[in-house]
Scaffold this motif. Structure first.
Motif, mmCIF file in Angstrom:
data_model
loop_
_atom_site.group_PDB
_atom_site.id
_atom_site.type_symbol
_atom_site.label_atom_id
_atom_site.label_comp_id
_atom_site.label_asym_id
_atom_site.label_seq_id
_atom_site.Cartn_x
_atom_site.Cartn_y
_atom_site.Cartn_z
ATOM 1 N N VAL A 137 0.710 -1.396 -0.069
ATOM 2 C CA VAL A 137 0.027 0.110 0.101
ATOM 3 C C VAL A 137 0.887 1.304 -0.063
ATOM 4 O O VAL A 137 0.328 2.518 0.193
ATOM 5 C CB VAL A 137 -1.012 -0.010 1.352
ATOM 6 C CG1 VAL A 137 -1.699 -1.084 1.359
ATOM 7 C CG2 VAL A 137 -0.130 -0.308 2.436
ATOM 8 N N TYR A 138 2.077 1.239 -0.089
ATOM 9 C CA TYR A 138 3.098 2.348 -0.084
ATOM 10 C C TYR A 138 3.207 2.748 -1.677
ATOM 11 O O TYR A 138 3.011 2.285 -2.571
ATOM 12 C CB TYR A 138 4.218 1.895 0.472
ATOM 13 C CG TYR A 138 3.994 1.422 1.819
ATOM 14 C CD1 TYR A 138 3.589 2.191 2.787
ATOM 15 C CD2 TYR A 138 4.061 0.040 2.243
ATOM 16 C CE1 TYR A 138 3.052 1.693 4.394
ATOM 17 C CE2 TYR A 138 3.926 -0.574 3.416
ATOM 18 C CZ TYR A 138 3.313 0.387 4.326
ATOM 19 O OH TYR A 138 3.156 -0.347 5.531
ATOM 20 N N PRO A 139 3.641 4.182 -1.554
ATOM 21 C CA PRO A 139 3.694 4.896 -2.686
ATOM 22 C C PRO A 139 4.479 4.464 -3.874
ATOM 23 O O PRO A 139 5.545 4.051 -3.492
ATOM 24 C CB PRO A 139 4.067 6.342 -2.436
ATOM 25 C CG PRO A 139 4.142 6.290 -0.938
ATOM 26 C CD PRO A 139 4.135 4.739 -0.350
ATOM 27 N N GLY B 210 0.311 7.342 -3.091
ATOM 28 C CA GLY B 210 -0.082 7.274 -1.749
ATOM 29 C C GLY B 210 0.607 8.338 -0.799
ATOM 30 O O GLY B 210 -0.110 8.910 0.194
ATOM 31 N N LEU B 211 1.775 8.838 -0.997
ATOM 32 C CA LEU B 211 2.140 9.775 -0.321
ATOM 33 C C LEU B 211 1.365 11.213 -0.347
ATOM 34 O O LEU B 211 0.980 11.466 0.774
ATOM 35 C CB LEU B 211 3.729 10.288 -0.793
ATOM 36 C CG LEU B 211 4.747 10.464 0.526
ATOM 37 C CD1 LEU B 211 6.143 10.299 -0.225
ATOM 38 C CD2 LEU B 211 4.425 11.983 0.731
#
Ligand SMILES: Cc1ncc(C[n+]2csc(CCOP(=O)(O)OP(=O)(O)O)c2C)c(N)n1
Lengths: 351, 478
Positions: free
Chosen positions: A113-115, A169-170
């Motif tokens: 789920v990270y950018p 995501g970020l």
């Protein structure tokens, strides 16, 4: 009026001020706060929110809402974006407007789920079947998450093709001060083509089928001409590029990392700038040629080099220059650090 | 003999590319009959202006050649999704979906099921011809056991291909649908019954009463390789035993029309109402040294809200600021951390890799992040943390009994307030105590009963810190 909000929430504020009538979505990290904000705020101002059964449904709901003359949107991330490609192609084929927000996460597959910025080619080069282009915008701040959502609606209706906001995501998760839009935008008149369920729109038909090959080709040629006409809406930001020896090229969140690096290098006396496309489709290729011409360049991205590949192609197609920028990238949800950019930039400047 | 003029359809089907009066359907195909029933009902109920028909992908993709009303083509199986949206946007429309058994029963079944379960306002006309007509006679979900198709050349075998899907019976398990009926167009008496059903489905739409579903057993002579009479017999003799005709549900008399939409506030008004007072806009101040702060601990210790509180104070002080959390599965119960940057100019990357200040509320976060702190920086840790890992040279470590204090005050969730007090007293954020306190107050705007307790805790924490300073001064003297 200002508000301290997440990028994901800013999207919905922008949508409401753009006059968006309805939001359809299916939960996925790191985009879910967009649905949360929509669920809370859309009904509060008399608009509709609906949690769809899947992303295929979400995008086909956007298709249906657009056909009914509404301003509609959805938001998702990687796996959901892949499911939406069929519907996006249908929207492009039927020339329907609508906004899709992709809060990119790491892939392929489930990934995490990270950018990441690994969906660049999917959005900019197609993704679904057939010859079509979407409007693709690349925000880099919470303010732009709001402003570009409004712009996405505007351009989508102007060119009658879906508009994609390619964020990550970020940007979705971070908070910054947002200055709220000054006023709600007026609704476009859709009665000439949309289905309102009224006498005035009874003869309207929306489809993307042209059974005869020659007619389908005509349709394709008209679409291509329309996409070429989007060129005037290409936008970019050139930060300290004027006298630069080295230009960092990046979009979205990567451009902020590049900017931090450029500021540090400038403080050290090195002439470094940042070129950032605000629109990825249409791509500001002429401006890119101007900024990179005869200079060293370094692409910063959170993907395998998809963006750099396009930079090379755009330079070649717009001004015939063969420029191969260096690449500073990370993947998998690991974010390029400012130090990593600095190291590569310094090495390039020494060369 | 003159043919009776068909109502609800165009005079001449020019959308087909030819000014023709005949449809594109094969002789004996049920689609043409059903098209006519729909057109008649729309016309007789005076619904043509209000009607929007969403067509499928399948033989009937060209329904819009014929129906004199607004038409939309949906992707294969997606008509219920598109219809759901039309339903939200155009509440006065009379919406109808027209779908084949592949379109509705296979690729789009979940959309159908979910739209029915939501009780969308739509009349759904489901054409069960037991085959995929358009793509050349493959197996449909409704193909009968033993029947040969292009993809069941040895006959449909339930062991490998499953059983015929009874769509009406499945939908009849749901609460929301108002009307469900299975009809046939195999002969005149059956067509008369089908006509009444179609009319009812449109009446339900006219009155805004909800979801109506009609399944038609419909002959497809072409894929059966037979004539029209034989295809009709197939419907009666073979399909009806598997798919019995009849009304499964009719709540149309009792169903209530949907209420008109309520009046609501404008977007401007809404956000002005929820406005919590103005934070001034940030001002460029090149003299301000940018601060990178990391907050870390367990989820539930309030590290994320502590970060937001500091960012809010930065806003009150006209600084540029960003807040960025770690997120995802970790957020629930596991580790929590966030980055805050405070600056006198526009901020580039919002990620804090090497902080000036690290606030740690638990052991793992200290062990994970202590080494990343810049030389000259500060670490504030809760006193429960063991300092086994050495902080980098030139980094000040300050131990704060924040958890202890919060327990003394009877609000264990407020340990983060003790940390805020430490940040204020040590002056490491570049922000004034006044603004940090104002931000603390505003974080309890919605829980005013906690505001005073947290202010007291904040002061108590500072008294504790001042005592520490006195003690160390005393120690220096002696
Ligand atoms: C995504 C997708 N997959 C496959 C197809 C090809 N296709 C077109 S119509 C159809 C099935 C038609 O059968 P049915 O829904 O029973 O309608 P009929 O033609 O029998 O009236 C299929 C598989 C398509 N158009 N789109």
């Amino acid at each position: 009026m200002t508000k301290f909000v997440k990028g994901n929430e800013a999207v919905i504020i922008g949508a409401l001020y753009a006059g968006c009538d309805v939001y359809f979505g299916y939960p996925i990290t790191p985009a879910s706060e967009i649905a949360h904000a929509a669920a809370k705020w859309f009904p509060a101002v008399g608009r509709d929110f609906l949690q769809a059964e899947c992303e295929t449904a979400s995008i086909n709901m956007v298709y249906g809402a657009a056909a009914a003359g509404g301003l509609a949107m959805t938001a998702t991330s990687g796996p959901g974006m892949s499911l939406m490609q069929e519907g996006i192609s249908y929207m492009a084929g039927a020339e329907l407007p609508g906004v899709i927000v992709n809060i990119m996460r790491a892939g392929p597959g489930l990934g995490n789920v990270y950018p990441e910025q690994g969906d660049y080619s999917q959005s900019v080069k197609g993704g679904g079947h057939g010859n079509y282009s979407c409007v693709v915008l690349a925000p880099a701040s919470v303010q732009e998450m709001c402003d570009m959502t409004m712009r996405a609606f505007e351009l989508s209706f102007k060119h009658m093709t879906p508009a994609i906001m390619l964020a990550d995501g970020l940007l979705g998760q971070m908070m910054e001060t947002l200055t709220l839009p000054d006023r709600e935008r007026p609704k476009p008149d859709t009665s000439a083509w949309a289905l309102h369920g009224t006498a005035a729109t009874r003869q309207n038909l929306i489809t993307s089928i042209y059974l005869d090959a020659a007619t389908q080709e005509e349709h394709n040629l008209r679409l291509q001409a329309k996409y070429a006409g989007m060129r005037d809406d290409a936008r970019h930001e050139a930060y300290l590029c004027g006298d630069a020896d080295l230009v960092l090229v990046a979009y979205g969140i990567s451009s902020r990392i590049a900017r931090s690096a450029a500021d540090i290098l400038r403080a050290e006396g090195a002439k470094v700038g940042v070129f950032r496309p605000l629109t990825l489709s249409p791509f500001p290729e002429k401006a890119l040629c101007g900024a990179l011409d005869g200079r060293k360049s370094l692409v910063v991205e959170l993907s395998a080099g998809q963006f750099r590949e396009d930079v090379i192609f755009r330079m070649a197609s717009a001004c015939g220059h063969c420029v191969i920028p260096a690449l500073c990238n990370r993947m998998g949800g690991v974010i390029v650090t400012v130090n990593e950019v600095l190291e590569q930039a310094r090495a390039l400047l020494r060369r | 003999m003159t043919l009776k003029k068909t109502v609800g359809m165009y005079e001449s089907f020019i959308r087909s590319g030819r000014a023709t009066r005949s449809t594109h359907y094969c002789a004996g195909c049920g689609h043409g009959i059903i098209h006519k029933l729909i057109a008649e009902a729309m016309h007789e109920l005076g619904l043509q202006d209000r009607a929007i028909i969403i067509g499928p992908i399948g033989c009937s993709v060209f329904g819009y050649y014929y129906w004199d009303c607004a038409n939309l083509s949906a992707a294969h199986g997606r008509a219920p999704a598109a219809g759901t949206a039309v339903n939200r946007l155009r509440r006065d429309a009379a919406l109808a979906l027209y779908q084949g058994d592949g379109d509705l029963g296979a690729i789009g079944f979940n959309h159908t099921f979910q739209a029915a379960s939501r009780g969308e306002h739509m009349a759904v006309f489901f054409i069960n011809n037991a085959t995929y007509g358009m793509t050349g006679g493959q197996m449909a979900p409704t193909t009968l056991i033993g029947d040969r198709t292009m993809t069941t050349p040895y006959g449909r075998d339930p062991l490998t291909d499953g059983y015929p899907l009874h769509v009406c019976e499945v939908l009849n398990q749901l609460k929301a649908p108002v009307y469900i009926e299975r009809v046939s167009v195999a002969d005149t008496p059956r067509i008369m019954r089908a006509r009444r059903a179609v009319r009812k489905a449109f009446e339900i739409q006219r009155d805004g009463k909800g979801y109506a579903f009609i399944e038609f057993l419909s002959p497809c002579p072409t894929t059966l390789s037979c004539d029209a009479v034989q295809a009709a017999r197939f419907c009666i003799d073979r399909m009806e035993p598997e798919f019995p005709l009849g009304c499964l549900r009719d709540n149309s008399a009792a169903a209530v029309s949907r209420a008109p939409r309520k009046k609501s506030v404008s977007v401007d008004e809404f956000f002005k109402r929820s406005d919590s007072g103005q934070a001034p806009t940030a001002e460029v101040d090149r003299g301000f040294a940018e601060r990178h702060i990391k907050f870390a601990g367990f989820g539930g210790q309030g590290v994320l809200s502590l970060g937001i509180c500091v960012a809010e104070a930065a806003r009150l002080e006209r600084r540029f600021t960003t807040w960025f959390p770690t997120y995802g599965p970790e957020q629930r119960g596991g580790a929590a951390a966030c980055s805050v940057i405070i600056s006198g100019a526009q901020i580039g990357s919002p990620v804090v890799d090497s902080p000036h200040v690290l606030v740690c509320m638990n052991q793992p976060s200290y062990e994970r992040f202590a080494a990343t702190v810049r030389s000259g920086g500060t670490i504030i840790v809760d006193s429960t943390v063991q300092l086994d890992v050495k902080a980098p040279d030139g980094v000040n470590v300050f131990r704060m009994p924040a958890i202890d204090l919060s327990l003394k005050f009877g609000c264990p969730k407020s340990a983060n307030t003790g940390m805020l007090a430490a940040l204020a007293r040590l002056g490491v954020t570049g922000l004034s105590e006044e603004h940090l306190l104002a931000a603390l107050d505003s974080s309890f705007r919605r829980k005013p009963e906690l505001m005073e307790t947290n202010r007291m805790l904040f002061r108590e924490a500072q008294i504790w810190m001042d005592k520490q300073k006195e003690c160390s001064k005393e120690r220096l003297k002696t």
